[in-house]
Design a protein around this motif. Structure first.
Motif, mmCIF file in Angstrom:
data_model
loop_
_atom_site.group_PDB
_atom_site.id
_atom_site.type_symbol
_atom_site.label_atom_id
_atom_site.label_comp_id
_atom_site.label_asym_id
_atom_site.label_seq_id
_atom_site.Cartn_x
_atom_site.Cartn_y
_atom_site.Cartn_z
ATOM 1 N N SER A 131 0.794 -1.276 -0.066
ATOM 2 C CA SER A 131 -0.083 -0.130 0.015
ATOM 3 C C SER A 131 0.935 1.213 0.140
ATOM 4 O O SER A 131 1.791 1.337 0.513
ATOM 5 C CB SER A 131 -0.848 0.086 1.248
ATOM 6 N N ASN A 132 0.589 2.130 -0.937
ATOM 7 C CA ASN A 132 1.129 3.729 -0.809
ATOM 8 C C ASN A 132 0.505 4.504 0.346
ATOM 9 O O ASN A 132 1.042 5.582 0.563
ATOM 10 C CB ASN A 132 0.992 4.349 -2.159
ATOM 11 N N GLU A 133 -0.748 4.059 1.143
ATOM 12 C CA GLU A 133 -1.131 4.988 1.880
ATOM 13 C C GLU A 133 -0.815 4.450 3.533
ATOM 14 O O GLU A 133 -0.804 3.305 3.778
ATOM 15 C CB GLU A 133 -2.800 4.709 2.153
ATOM 16 N N PRO A 134 0.009 5.333 4.124
ATOM 17 C CA PRO A 134 0.599 5.328 5.469
ATOM 18 C C PRO A 134 -0.472 4.878 6.384
ATOM 19 O O PRO A 134 -1.544 5.602 6.356
ATOM 20 C CB PRO A 134 1.234 6.380 5.818
ATOM 21 N N VAL A 135 -0.331 4.038 7.386
ATOM 22 C CA VAL A 135 -1.364 3.899 8.500
ATOM 23 C C VAL A 135 -1.351 4.824 9.525
ATOM 24 O O VAL A 135 -1.936 4.993 10.353
ATOM 25 C CB VAL A 135 -1.063 2.379 9.184
ATOM 26 N N ALA A 136 0.004 5.605 9.506
ATOM 27 C CA ALA A 136 0.233 6.769 10.285
ATOM 28 C C ALA A 136 1.186 7.724 9.984
ATOM 29 O O ALA A 136 2.148 7.316 9.395
ATOM 30 C CB ALA A 136 0.575 5.953 11.622
ATOM 31 N N VAL A 137 1.022 8.852 10.111
ATOM 32 C CA VAL A 137 2.066 10.095 9.970
ATOM 33 C C VAL A 137 2.281 10.935 11.254
ATOM 34 O O VAL A 137 1.228 11.460 11.659
ATOM 35 C CB VAL A 137 1.630 10.796 8.713
ATOM 36 N N ILE A 138 3.559 10.889 11.625
ATOM 37 C CA ILE A 138 3.702 11.729 12.863
ATOM 38 C C ILE A 138 4.563 12.872 12.315
ATOM 39 O O ILE A 138 5.524 12.652 11.479
ATOM 40 C CB ILE A 138 4.382 10.795 13.697
ATOM 41 N N ARG A 139 4.009 14.045 12.918
ATOM 42 C CA ARG A 139 5.055 15.202 12.277
ATOM 43 C C ARG A 139 5.560 15.970 13.414
ATOM 44 O O ARG A 139 5.013 16.696 14.276
ATOM 45 C CB ARG A 139 3.838 16.198 11.796
ATOM 46 N N PRO A 140 6.736 15.725 13.560
ATOM 47 C CA PRO A 140 7.457 16.311 14.812
ATOM 48 C C PRO A 140 7.699 17.600 15.106
ATOM 49 O O PRO A 140 7.542 18.333 13.792
ATOM 50 C CB PRO A 140 8.842 15.615 14.730
ATOM 51 N N SER A 141 7.385 18.233 16.010
ATOM 52 C CA SER A 141 7.418 19.702 16.348
ATOM 53 C C SER A 141 7.986 20.245 17.583
ATOM 54 O O SER A 141 7.902 19.269 18.470
ATOM 55 C CB SER A 141 6.057 20.256 16.031
ATOM 56 N N PRO A 142 8.721 21.105 17.570
ATOM 57 C CA PRO A 142 9.108 22.270 16.632
ATOM 58 C C PRO A 142 10.390 22.030 15.706
ATOM 59 O O PRO A 142 10.657 22.573 14.803
ATOM 60 C CB PRO A 142 9.460 23.368 17.493
ATOM 61 N N SER A 143 11.228 20.809 16.294
ATOM 62 C CA SER A 143 12.273 20.581 15.356
ATOM 63 C C SER A 143 12.065 19.221 14.756
ATOM 64 O O SER A 143 11.274 18.315 15.154
ATOM 65 C CB SER A 143 13.429 20.198 16.525
ATOM 66 N N LYS A 144 12.843 19.193 13.593
ATOM 67 C CA LYS A 144 12.723 17.936 12.775
ATOM 68 C C LYS A 144 13.149 16.780 13.301
ATOM 69 O O LYS A 144 14.125 16.806 14.042
ATOM 70 C CB LYS A 144 13.266 18.247 11.408
ATOM 71 N N ALA A 145 12.752 15.594 13.075
ATOM 72 C CA ALA A 145 13.280 14.209 13.320
ATOM 73 C C ALA A 145 14.532 13.974 12.558
ATOM 74 O O ALA A 145 14.283 14.136 11.145
ATOM 75 C CB ALA A 145 12.290 13.134 13.237
ATOM 76 N N THR A 146 15.460 13.401 13.165
ATOM 77 C CA THR A 146 16.643 13.082 12.294
ATOM 78 C C THR A 146 16.872 11.609 12.296
ATOM 79 O O THR A 146 17.113 10.795 11.389
ATOM 80 C CB THR A 146 18.003 13.608 12.955
ATOM 81 N N VAL A 147 16.534 10.869 13.536
ATOM 82 C CA VAL A 147 16.441 9.452 13.721
ATOM 83 C C VAL A 147 15.230 8.836 14.129
ATOM 84 O O VAL A 147 14.497 9.880 15.135
ATOM 85 C CB VAL A 147 17.711 8.951 14.273
ATOM 86 N N ALA A 148 14.861 7.797 14.136
ATOM 87 C CA ALA A 148 13.872 6.885 14.808
ATOM 88 C C ALA A 148 13.922 5.701 15.047
ATOM 89 O O ALA A 148 14.549 4.906 14.211
ATOM 90 C CB ALA A 148 12.385 7.520 14.216
ATOM 91 N N ALA A 149 13.270 4.979 16.016
ATOM 92 C CA ALA A 149 13.285 3.439 16.202
ATOM 93 C C ALA A 149 12.025 3.123 16.935
ATOM 94 O O ALA A 149 11.448 3.856 17.558
ATOM 95 C CB ALA A 149 14.648 3.240 17.123
ATOM 96 N N TRP A 150 11.570 1.783 16.792
ATOM 97 C CA TRP A 150 10.706 1.052 17.451
ATOM 98 C C TRP A 150 10.761 0.843 18.725
ATOM 99 O O TRP A 150 12.066 0.433 19.154
ATOM 100 C CB TRP A 150 10.195 -0.205 16.782
ATOM 101 N N THR A 151 10.060 0.843 19.741
ATOM 102 C CA THR A 151 10.416 0.505 21.187
ATOM 103 C C THR A 151 10.005 -1.072 21.409
ATOM 104 O O THR A 151 9.441 -1.649 20.093
ATOM 105 C CB THR A 151 9.778 1.388 22.042
ATOM 106 N N TYR A 152 10.036 -1.305 22.400
ATOM 107 C CA TYR A 152 9.667 -2.832 22.778
ATOM 108 C C TYR A 152 8.150 -3.010 22.489
ATOM 109 O O TYR A 152 7.361 -2.299 22.637
ATOM 110 C CB TYR A 152 9.829 -3.151 24.314
ATOM 111 N N LEU A 153 8.012 -4.335 21.946
ATOM 112 C CA LEU A 153 6.660 -4.661 21.351
ATOM 113 C C LEU A 153 5.920 -3.825 20.441
ATOM 114 O O LEU A 153 4.489 -3.689 20.294
ATOM 115 C CB LEU A 153 5.547 -4.929 22.358
ATOM 116 N N ASP A 154 6.901 -2.752 19.867
ATOM 117 C CA ASP A 154 6.234 -1.892 18.781
ATOM 118 C C ASP A 154 5.129 -1.137 19.276
ATOM 119 O O ASP A 154 4.456 -0.534 18.587
ATOM 120 C CB ASP A 154 5.714 -2.595 17.516
ATOM 121 N N LYS A 155 5.219 -0.689 20.673
ATOM 122 C CA LYS A 155 4.297 0.147 21.383
ATOM 123 C C LYS A 155 4.344 1.529 20.967
ATOM 124 O O LYS A 155 3.263 2.079 20.783
ATOM 125 C CB LYS A 155 4.199 -0.063 22.786
#
Length: 321
Positions: A131-155
């Motif tokens: 699918s080209n449709e995301p199931v979620a879109v998070i928009r970090p503010s006020p500063s842009k995200a540079t890195v990200a990771a899943w936590t335990y159990l993908d919570k």
């Protein structure tokens, strides 16, 4: 020493079994290698710009890449066949499969009026169609995200930002759960401990730090004398490995020990530096530790990947309290 790239390395990663190593660089090509002998298995060709990030699912059947050509791509790991392309208005700086392999997060750059975002896409491993449709879109503010990771159990998804802060997001509801100051400059890397309860970050403020995942409370800090681009933890010894260094354009004629291109080992608990490994001729951009802790790999601005297999003495190392 792996010689499969013509330009600076941007990320290296082991698969979950530790027998394969994935590498991406600014030369548009992703490579797959046998970890034990450095033989190249193959390449994934199709991107038209710098590759920033790579990851694979647990059984190493699917590989995802993120690029400066404003796309993320899904590949069949064994054949190198391209399965899907996701298109964005800006570069994809980080990609990562969830722990259950059902989702992939993608961090996009802030450019030309487009805000940084963390996109989550569902992955159907049984189907050639995604699918080209995301199931979620998070928009970090006020500063842009540079890195990200899943936590335990993908919570949750934890993200590091350009202003040095951390944020914990409930990705299903696209809400920020918690935010905390972490570094005094941009966060350059983030790697989770194997059980997801804590993670390590590196920053341009010349420090790497450990944080508890659920609270974002700081646990430990490792101070270096140069900007850091990557940080990883070893599973068999209480050690962390840091990589960084000044680019040639930033090194002045008065700098002592110009460049500082060593991998730096610190005791995870006591925060002391215990050793360094030389070899690269440019800043270290990325570090990955083999899941069984028997080796680590570093990728540099010099275009080389160096795979270091620990000798027997390493496993006998005891910290002198």
């Amino acid at each position: 020493m792996l010689q499969g790239h013509e330009r600076a390395l941007t990320q290296i990663k082991y698969n979950s079994d530790g027998d394969l190593l994935m590498t991406v660089s600014k030369d548009k090509v992703a490579n797959l290698w046998y970890a034990h002998n450095g033989e190249r298995v193959g390449t994934y060709e199709g991107h038209q710009g710098t590759l920033w990030s790579i990851d694979c699912n647990k059984p190493t059947t699917l590989i995802v890449t993120g690029s400066a050509d404003n796309t993320a791509r899904l590949w069949h790991a064994e054949t190198g066949r391209q399965l899907h392309v996701w298109e964005f208005p800006t570069a994809v700086k980080r990609v990562e499969f969830s722990h259950d392999d059902r989702y992939v997060l993608m961090v996009t750059e802030e450019r030309m009026g487009h805000k940084s975002a963390i996109h989550v896409f569902a992955i159907d491993s049984s189907s050639p169609v995604q699918s080209n449709e995301p199931v979620a879109v998070i928009r970090p503010s006020p500063s842009k995200a540079t890195v990200a990771a899943w936590t335990y159990l993908d919570k949750h998804i934890v993200a590091g930002h350009e202003d040095g802060s951390l944020a914990l997001y409930d990705w299903r509801y696209e809400e920020m759960v918690q935010r905390a100051p972490a570094h005094e400059a941009s966060i350059t890397d983030m790697q989770m401990w194997k059980d997801g309860t804590y993670f390590i970050t590196s920053s341009r403020d010349k420090t790497a730090r450990l944080f508890e995942t659920s609270t974002l409370n700081p646990l430990k800090m490792y101070k270096a004398d140069t900007s850091l681009n990557s940080a990883a933890m070893t599973p068999t010894q209480e050690l962390v490995i840091l990589g960084g260094g000044q680019a040639a354009s930033e090194v002045t004629t008065t700098s002592s020990r110009q460049g500082k291109f060593e991998s730096r080992f610190y005791h995870k608990i006591f925060e002391d530096e215990v050793g360094r490994v030389k070899g690269h001729f440019g800043p270290i951009n990325t570090i990955a530790v083999q899941p069984d802790g028997r080796a680590y790999a570093s990728g540099s601005e010099d275009g080389y990947v160096r795979v270091h297999h620990f000798d027997a003495d390493y496993f006998k190392f005891k910290y002198d309290y």
